[in-house]
Scaffold this active site. Sequence first.
Site: not given
Ligand code: GDP
Ligand code: IMO
Ligand code: MG
Length: 453
Positions: A12, A15, A39-40, A224
């Site tokens: 999170d 990416k 979850g991207h 991840q």
């Molecule tokens: P990922 O799993 O690495 O792709 O990240 P996620 O999408 O799960 O979580 C990142 C969250 O932060 C998303 O809701 C993005 O829209 C948000 N985000 C990304 N970059 C920034 C930033 O520079 N500032 C803020 N406030 N939000 C951001």
């Molecule tokens: P993105 O790509 C954050 C965490 C789960 C748990 C551990 C193992 O959005 O960054 P799993 O279901 O993979 O066997 O769970 O890994 N986890 C993540 N945490 N971002 C993710 O993906 C994750 N994918 C798995 O919360 O602790």
């Molecule tokens: Mg994510």
Amino acid sequence: MTVTIVGSQLGDEGKGGAVDLYGEPADVVVRYQGGDNAGHTVVFDDEEYKLSLLPSGVVRGKVGVIGNGCVVNPETLFDELDALRERGLEPTVRIAERAHVIFPYHQILDGIEEDDKDDPIGTTGRGIGPTYEDKAARCGIRVGDLLDPDALRDRLTYVVPKKRTTVEEFYETKTDDAFDVDHLFETYRAYGDRLAEEGMTVDCGSYLGERIEDGDEVMLEGAQGTIIDVDHGTYPYVTSSNPTAGAACTGSGLGPGVIGAGEIIGVVKAYTTRVGNGGMPTEIAGVEGQTPGYEGGANTSEEDEKLATYIRDEGGEYGTVTGRPRRVGWLDMPMLRHAARVSSFTGIVVGHIDVLSGLDEVRVGHSYQLDGREMETVPPTTSGWERCSVNFRQFDGWPDVDWSVVARDGYEAIPENARTYLEYIQAELDTSIYAVGVGPAREDTVIVEDPYK
Ligand code: GDP
Ligand code: IMO
Ligand code: MG
């Protein structure tokens, strides 16, 4: 050339946003590990797209490839494809025939195994771990098998009774049609038919090799993050794949010469978040049911509780897949130094500096203290993680400003104290800042360097 995007913390980091930011010149975007546990988020034209399995590049019309290192739930695959089509997009997706398939028994086992543990990992419940277990145990079923009814039936006939026995006899739990060979065969053969009809399956490495030979630009999208990597993370509180850059080779079929000749960009959130159990030395407060030993605030100061809630709410730190509140902590430099080395970052994208604005002081876990010794990187054992305390450094906070103006005016427009913070990170990691995220959308980014140029 290739650009590989890697999470440098616990997932999170942003990416999806980084893929979107730099993906414009890319023709192909490849996921190389993980499955629908990711979850991207991509924010584009005021629309928010949340993808758990499809590569983020598909929302921009890139060919999305799900590499052989991934585990694929066909139901999620088609749901995500259909949902994007309903929103007017025409995603082009290719799936490695060598990728492993997540079956309903994997998802059920994921839940049962978690319930059985005194100290659950807090998985996403998507069956990721049990599917990778079968891959390593050589009883997995691959995407290519879905297109071959004889192979599919043979493999199901071999593996399903074992799963049923485990659930019924070891876990003393009733089974349903998730453990029925005929039912699974019919359902998954139909998925195979749809994959074949849509011409979606490929020999991933050959496909990518040919595209590169034809002059295409390829981006590899990690899911991840480094600290939940099964080898390099806080084992056993990890996912079951390798999010680090080495897996961009094994999970795609492109060799280290190709990936290493390209750019490898670490995505860094300006603070730390974690979903699920496991060590997090710089955690500010805690989250019930996730933070080990957390007693609902009884062992935390009111000030820290408030601060963690403030950062969580400002940053929207709630899981994209599960909706769980994310645990929040200060930036952890030992984690980042470890990530930069494991994946050979050629540059970093640091995001979320807007979220920390308005605080009087911003702290950073500069190093750990373990058994009387200062450590600049992370310990290899779980018990080591548990015994670490943190040596913090303080930085003066920066004001909340109009971040869209900052994004327009460039790096020098970033408040001075935030630049001091960014330059500390850059110096400690001995790498270059390629971009700074100041908000969720692509426009909310200060671009310093374009890896494709
Ligand atoms: P990922 O799993 O690495 O792709 O990240 P996620 O999408 O799960 O979580 C990142 C969250 O932060 C998303 O809701 C993005 O829209 C948000 N985000 C990304 N970059 C920034 C930033 O520079 N500032 C803020 N406030 N939000 C951001
Ligand atoms: P993105 O790509 C954050 C965490 C789960 C748990 C551990 C193992 O959005 O960054 P799993 O279901 O993979 O066997 O769970 O890994 N986890 C993540 N945490 N971002 C993710 O993906 C994750 N994918 C798995 O919360 O602790
Ligand atoms: Mg994510």
